[in-house]
Design a protein around this motif. Sequence first.
Motif, mmCIF file in Angstrom:
data_model
loop_
_atom_site.group_PDB
_atom_site.id
_atom_site.type_symbol
_atom_site.label_atom_id
_atom_site.label_comp_id
_atom_site.label_asym_id
_atom_site.label_seq_id
_atom_site.Cartn_x
_atom_site.Cartn_y
_atom_site.Cartn_z
ATOM 1 N N VAL A 1170 0.858 -1.176 0.000
ATOM 2 C CA VAL A 1170 0.000 0.000 0.000
ATOM 3 C C VAL A 1170 0.900 1.232 0.000
ATOM 4 N N VAL A 1171 0.336 2.340 -0.333
ATOM 5 C CA VAL A 1171 1.111 3.573 -0.354
ATOM 6 C C VAL A 1171 0.247 4.671 0.247
ATOM 7 N N LEU A 1172 0.924 5.708 0.735
ATOM 8 C CA LEU A 1172 0.222 6.825 1.351
ATOM 9 C C LEU A 1172 -0.758 7.453 0.366
ATOM 10 N N ASN A 1173 -1.983 7.621 0.815
ATOM 11 C CA ASN A 1173 -3.029 8.168 -0.049
ATOM 12 C C ASN A 1173 -3.055 9.686 0.110
ATOM 13 N N GLU A 1174 -2.109 10.338 -0.572
ATOM 14 C CA GLU A 1174 -1.925 11.772 -0.358
ATOM 15 C C GLU A 1174 -3.178 12.577 -0.678
ATOM 16 N N ALA A 1175 -3.780 12.258 -1.819
ATOM 17 C CA ALA A 1175 -4.931 13.052 -2.247
ATOM 18 C C ALA A 1175 -6.052 12.960 -1.225
ATOM 19 N N ALA A 1176 -6.249 11.749 -0.670
ATOM 20 C CA ALA A 1176 -7.318 11.579 0.301
ATOM 21 C C ALA A 1176 -7.027 12.380 1.565
ATOM 22 N N VAL A 1177 -5.765 12.374 1.988
ATOM 23 C CA VAL A 1177 -5.417 13.124 3.193
ATOM 24 C C VAL A 1177 -5.665 14.608 2.974
ATOM 25 N N LEU A 1178 -5.239 15.101 1.804
ATOM 26 C CA LEU A 1178 -5.428 16.522 1.537
ATOM 27 C C LEU A 1178 -6.911 16.879 1.525
ATOM 28 N N SER A 1179 -7.698 15.991 0.953
ATOM 29 C CA SER A 1179 -9.122 16.333 0.893
ATOM 30 C C SER A 1179 -9.749 16.210 2.275
ATOM 31 N N GLU A 1180 -9.196 15.322 3.106
ATOM 32 C CA GLU A 1180 -9.657 15.236 4.490
ATOM 33 C C GLU A 1180 -9.371 16.538 5.232
ATOM 34 N N ILE A 1181 -8.163 17.051 4.999
ATOM 35 C CA ILE A 1181 -7.804 18.307 5.658
ATOM 36 C C ILE A 1181 -8.779 19.400 5.239
ATOM 37 N N ARG A 1182 -9.096 19.404 3.964
ATOM 38 C CA ARG A 1182 -10.018 20.407 3.453
ATOM 39 C C ARG A 1182 -11.371 20.273 4.160
ATOM 40 N N ARG A 1183 -11.804 19.016 4.379
ATOM 41 C CA ARG A 1183 -13.084 18.805 5.011
ATOM 42 C C ARG A 1183 -13.041 19.182 6.484
ATOM 43 N N LEU A 1184 -11.937 18.803 7.156
ATOM 44 C CA LEU A 1184 -11.839 19.082 8.587
ATOM 45 C C LEU A 1184 -11.809 20.582 8.849
ATOM 46 N N GLY A 1185 -11.309 21.330 7.876
ATOM 47 C CA GLY A 1185 -11.173 22.761 8.097
ATOM 48 C C GLY A 1185 -12.159 23.573 7.283
ATOM 49 N N GLN A 1186 -13.315 23.011 7.054
ATOM 50 C CA GLN A 1186 -14.345 23.728 6.295
ATOM 51 C C GLN A 1186 -14.564 25.126 6.870
ATOM 52 N N GLY A 1187 -14.611 26.103 6.010
ATOM 53 C CA GLY A 1187 -14.869 27.456 6.478
ATOM 54 C C GLY A 1187 -13.614 28.147 6.936
ATOM 55 N N LEU A 1188 -12.571 27.363 7.185
ATOM 56 C CA LEU A 1188 -11.317 27.916 7.692
ATOM 57 C C LEU A 1188 -10.263 27.878 6.595
ATOM 58 N N VAL A 1189 -10.339 26.796 5.830
ATOM 59 C CA VAL A 1189 -9.321 26.573 4.818
ATOM 60 C C VAL A 1189 -9.770 27.188 3.497
ATOM 61 N N LYS A 1190 -8.871 27.958 2.925
ATOM 62 C CA LYS A 1190 -9.161 28.542 1.625
ATOM 63 C C LYS A 1190 -8.791 27.541 0.553
ATOM 64 N N ASP A 1191 -7.624 26.953 0.728
ATOM 65 C CA ASP A 1191 -7.173 25.997 -0.277
ATOM 66 C C ASP A 1191 -6.047 25.152 0.311
ATOM 67 N N VAL A 1192 -5.932 23.949 -0.223
ATOM 68 C CA VAL A 1192 -4.786 23.117 0.127
ATOM 69 C C VAL A 1192 -3.978 22.944 -1.147
ATOM 70 N N VAL A 1193 -2.748 23.409 -1.110
ATOM 71 C CA VAL A 1193 -1.955 23.440 -2.333
ATOM 72 C C VAL A 1193 -0.767 22.505 -2.201
ATOM 73 N N PRO A 1194 -0.790 21.406 -2.974
ATOM 74 C CA PRO A 1194 0.424 20.582 -2.989
ATOM 75 C C PRO A 1194 1.521 21.308 -3.763
ATOM 76 N N GLN A 1195 2.741 21.205 -3.296
ATOM 77 C CA GLN A 1195 3.844 21.888 -3.994
ATOM 78 C C GLN A 1195 4.700 20.857 -4.693
ATOM 79 N N LYS A 1196 5.014 21.152 -5.924
ATOM 80 C CA LYS A 1196 5.883 20.241 -6.690
ATOM 81 C C LYS A 1196 7.311 20.670 -6.471
ATOM 82 N N LYS A 1197 8.161 19.658 -6.417
ATOM 83 C CA LYS A 1197 9.578 20.011 -6.296
ATOM 84 C C LYS A 1197 10.312 19.628 -7.546
#
Lengths: 1197, 316
Positions: A1170-1197
């Motif tokens: 299995v591998v870390l489900n990054e997209a799901a975690v980010l969307s979870e963060i977005r849900r947990l911070g509804q009204g607080l979070v403007k955006d969750v931006v993954p950064q490419k390196k």
Amino acid sequence: MAAATLKRKREVEQSVSKERDQTPEISDTGSQGEDDEKPEDEEWNGVNASEPLDVDEELPRGGKHAKVPTGVEVREMKEAAGLFRSSSFKLQIDAILPNVRPKDKHRLPLETFLLSLHTLLMNIPSTSPAQPLDATRPLLKKGVSVPYATPLPTEDSNWKVAFEAPSNIILAGSWNTKTSVKPPLGGQYGIDVAVVMPDSLFQEKDYLNGRFFHKRAFYLATLSAALSSKIDDLKVDLAYHSQMDNPRLTKLVLTPRPGSFKLNVEISIIPVLSTTSPLLLQRLAPSECSVRSAGDDARKPTPMYNTALLTALSPPSHLLSVHKWQQEAAAFTDALTLLRVWANQRGFCEGSRMQVRGFEGKGPWWSTLLGLLVTGEETVGKPKRKPLGRGLSSYQFFKAALDFLATFDFGKERIFLKTGTGHNYPPSEYAETHDAVFVDASSRINLLADVPLGSLDFLKCEAKKTLSVLESASSSFDPFAETFLHDKHALCTRFDAIVRVDLSTAALHDIDKHSIIDHASPHNALLASISRRLRQGLGDRTKAVTLLHPTSSRRPLSQALPSNSHIFYIGLVYDTETAFRQVDHGPDAKDPESAAKEAFQELWGDKAELRMFKDGKIQQSVVWDVKTADEKSHIPIQIVKYLLDIHFGITDGRSWHSSFDTLIRMPEPISKMYAETKQLVGFKGATTAFDNLVKAIKALPEDELPLSILNFVPCSSALRYTSAMAPVPRLAALPANASYVQTIPLIVQFEKSAKWPDDLKAIRVVKMAFFERIASSLMNAIPGLTAAIAIRGEDDNDPTMEVLTPEGWAFAIHIWHDRELTLLNRIIVGDEAQHIKRPGEKKPTKGAEYHDAVAEKEVYLRRFIHGPRHHRAVTKLHHAFPAFSGTTRLVKRWFAAHWLLDGHVSEEAIELLCAHVFAYPQWESDHDANPEAFAASASQVGSKERGFAMVIEFLQSWKWDEGLLVALYDAGSAADGESTEGVGSGQGVWALKTEMDPTGRVWTNKGPDSIVARRIQALARATWGHLGTVETESESILPIFTHPNGDYHFLVELNPSVLPRYHQNVHADLALLSQRHKKFSNLQNTPADEVEVRIGFDPARLFFKDLQRIYANTFRIFWDPLGGDTFGAVWDPTLREPRSFKVLGGFSSAPCPVEAQKGKGKDSKSKDLVVLNEAAVLSEIRRLGQGLVKDVVPQKK
Amino acid sequence: MPSPALISGFTPLPFSISPGVVHYVYARAHEAPKKAKQSQQWPAGRTLFLVNVPPDATEREITEIFKSCGTIERVSFDSDAPPVEEPDSSDEEEEEEIEETAVDGEEPQRKRRRKDKTKAPRPPQLIPLPSPAIRKLRRTSQSAHVIFLDDSSLPRALVPSSKPRAWPAGDEEPSGLAHYTSLYTSLRPPLDAVRTHADSFMELFEFEQAKLKQKSRYKKGEAVVDEDGFTLVTRGGAYGQAVGGGVTVASKRFQSRGETRSMGRNRKKDTKEKANFYAFQKAEKQRSDLMKLRRDWESTKEQVEKLKASRKFKPY
């Protein structure tokens, strides 16, 4: 090996019985014997089996060291311990000395070069006497100009210049006496070649009107011209150099071309006078006038001119004195080397960076300083300082020299070295004409003539500082490295304030012509005047006012006069007692002496005014108007700028210190609103509000309180002057994103009572009941006050009472009940009656109850035991060190701005770090014993900016794995062991030890961990680098407080309009702050004062803490608690690799796609990856911070 | 994204939480550990074991999801039960351990006490503090047990679905900013609610204390004697009396370490021997002092050499 030794040991044991009558001598001598004898060697040890430990320790060191040391060795060791600070200090001195001296093998090629130079110089053909201006022409044709100094020769000069081969050439200076010390970075060893000009060139009256200097200049130019035709043979480059930019002290510098010598050297050719010259030297006393013009009968003295002339005599005589001192005191050379290394590290030398003015080419002075210690001074009557013993060690000499520098007052006292023949010139004359007086052994030259007193004041400060380092017994730093090895050039850690000045716009109206002639250049006269004025104007406000500038540079032979750099710096070291007073008192108005009045008015110009004071005195005075406390701390800078302006027309004195103030201040629109309310804000307001609340609660009728109150303990950075932002009360009119109300934690202790229940949960309920009683009666007693009970805290179950006073101050009150600790311990240790531990008994399994109790005990100890103690100590520190509070606030701001405060580094840990820079062992008793002397001590830091720089400097080089002992509490105040046990089990790596906390983990238990600690170090390094450029390039300091967020894997951007602390953001957008409630206007149209007040409510912080807890093993998250509007997070790198599935994997995973696994080959359980489900975690963060979070931006390196 | 059907015996159940983003919950039928006795808490055959439940999932949301498979008796999150000591590396064992501790790990005595209480005469009523519906945010990748009413529901729940189902949005419990504001309010109940709660709690507490006292086997001053007839020796309380029995002689040291101080006698013996009495002692001392001096010297020398090697002594 080990087996062999074991075997041998067994043999030994066997042989003991057999060979018992063997004499020990055999073993002593047998150490160099063959292998066969070895058993015997050890057999002797076997006999002494009564001390087996000793034997074991000695054995691994091998036979050589196991011998008893010889007498010589013993003496060496004892000396090292006795005559030096410690034996390790002695060894370190031995180690450093060869590194700062030229190696002997490099000397030889140079000697041959000097020999050829000698023959070359001796064979330069003479030129016939010529009119000084005519004589320059042939030289100019060769590209060599003659460095005539003011007053310049004219067409009708009736004397002539000429050249004849030198009567002698002497190798002078440190090269000859082997006292050369490696100059700082990029510098060269100097070799001084003194060329003695023949007596026949001079006349008696040549000392007048610069004639000697002109003749010398022509002589030097002729030498240069002669050498310039040979430079290719010699493989050197030629240049003129004037010491301290004084054209009268010009010399010729030969720099060998790269590759010609191993050693980095430069050879200076200095024309000197012989002792038999016909010049009337007795007419060069300090008060004589040697530059006379036709119409001027005043005959003002020309001390600088006279000194410059006499310097031409010095090299040979100085050489003799140094040689004499070296003969007299064996350690002279070593001590001189140490002293100069010490001085070089502190900028009292020449070099490319900022140097203290006046210490260029002061080699003779340093050696004469030590000479003074050896021979003593020329005095009438009993000498104040006795010469030191000849047999002292180099370290003792060095320390004595520092002691002299630290205690001697150059402004008032004078030094005349012992000569044996008495004074050459009347000593009283020096007092009138020279600032600092240090007359050399020939009794002719004042070696400190051109050193401003401000520089010597600074030297004094540095000497005091180093002495306290050497005398301190603290083990938290290495005194040797501190004294000799560390580069102490940085201005920002040594000066409380720095002002950058550009001289190019300076008007010279304050400087009279005579002074220019005396100093030989307007530039030098100007600097001397500035230095004197500032010292006079600042008076006792500063311990030192120092001019700093880069060293004078070499110039080509075609350039007659030195070009001066226009930029210089003024460094101020404050006396914290007096630096910030607002009024300068002058002479009394009734004072008949008008000279003092005039001088005062002359100094201060229009600012000087007559004022009547409360005690009825009418005095001349100067008042500095300040509006805020911030401005008050910049009064000295204000004075410097004012003086520079009125006396020298310099208006662009720049200092970057005031820009630090905005960082710990609220933005303009918010602070304006507070100013309108005319309320007491800040630390003073918080303290008053606290006192009022305590009074109000204590005034409640007895019967309304369940138990009488023992005391209130404040325990908050807002009440100990160290919170990054000054505390403010709630203001209803503020916009939503500035509406944060900070709560100030307090602890209340009730009288003891036996009626408390003996159960943790019940105690909490009783606390709630108490709170309810107090809250209702408080609300009855004080209209407008609101109180609420929070039934549990963020990370524990202790209830608090939150009080909002009518003025808008918020407090959170805890009840301290000491029985709780016992109950918690009972859970942790287990019931005593049931579990008497028997050795070897199996530990009972630890359930959830145990873990909760451990966590709660930690919170309990921190909150009720360590917190108040820390609060008291820090408050005391604030009162003892005025700059401590500001420093801590800046450092907290820095940590916050880099997203580390609160989440990773606790406030208290930062306070301890800052305390380390200020406090030293016994500071408390020093302060109590004599507050004034304490304030004047050298270790006092006078400004928060300097404190900040010192903390950053410390952080960037701190080896945190070694821990740190902070002298916050007095020694001997030992902690009770219980209060610190159990802490330190967290992942924090900083050990900030105090007397009360020997583990050093109370405040750093949770963090920073090693990754964050390394990051802090990297950030501190970058900041330190920037601070270094700020001082020279006068850039903005804002980049220091701007966090680079490129390294994060993803950013969580928050909506600034719902963050109640947004106004505290370093880069707050003012436009967002002024639009009030716009976001909510469509939702509900409630007026601002009806919106529910939530004390201490910061959703961003709660969200951050939740994310930190929920995803503890998934990513590491960072945030600025002071109004930060972005979280940054870094994934745990190990999770991004596919790994096999685990039930308690601790991270949100997704099954690995089948194709991706094929590449992995036939691993054992490849299909279960299995591998870390990054997209799901980010969307979870977005849900947990509804009204607080403007955006969750993954950064490419 | 094609995903393997089974992962270590778990069926991955995809859920879409926002468009295009899939969250996986792993499900398996609950297996009772072999050594443990039959679990009462999680009956085998009708208990579904879930792993990697979203951190903010509520019981209601999970019920919503598995409602279609059958009637659900109960949903329980493992992190709310007493946690496991230290998870082992093997996943099989891990799960067993969870269950083990849950099964025979002492159920809090409180529960038992409460049971007793029901039998006792008229226990006072505890008036709870008002508690509005608040989401509990647990750590990520938590596990949960879903207990169906019927055995037949289990296989239906374990059917792998290729298309991600939507995660039901529970509107009962607020989330995000609203969650924090309501959490804030719920933590600060009205003062009168606090008072009534506190009063009722204390009443109950005192009632229970009184009952405990009655039930206690040991009276003050009575010795505690175990089956073998040994008297338990304990430390005295604050006033020299052991509360709840025991003979009061043990020292604190004995209490905490289980050993008496045996050093006392030996130490006296040590002091009797005189140092520096015989000439050989003096000579030896001198020699060892010198050796120590040398050792210190050599060790500092070594240290300095080490520093030298790291180019420490170049000041600039």
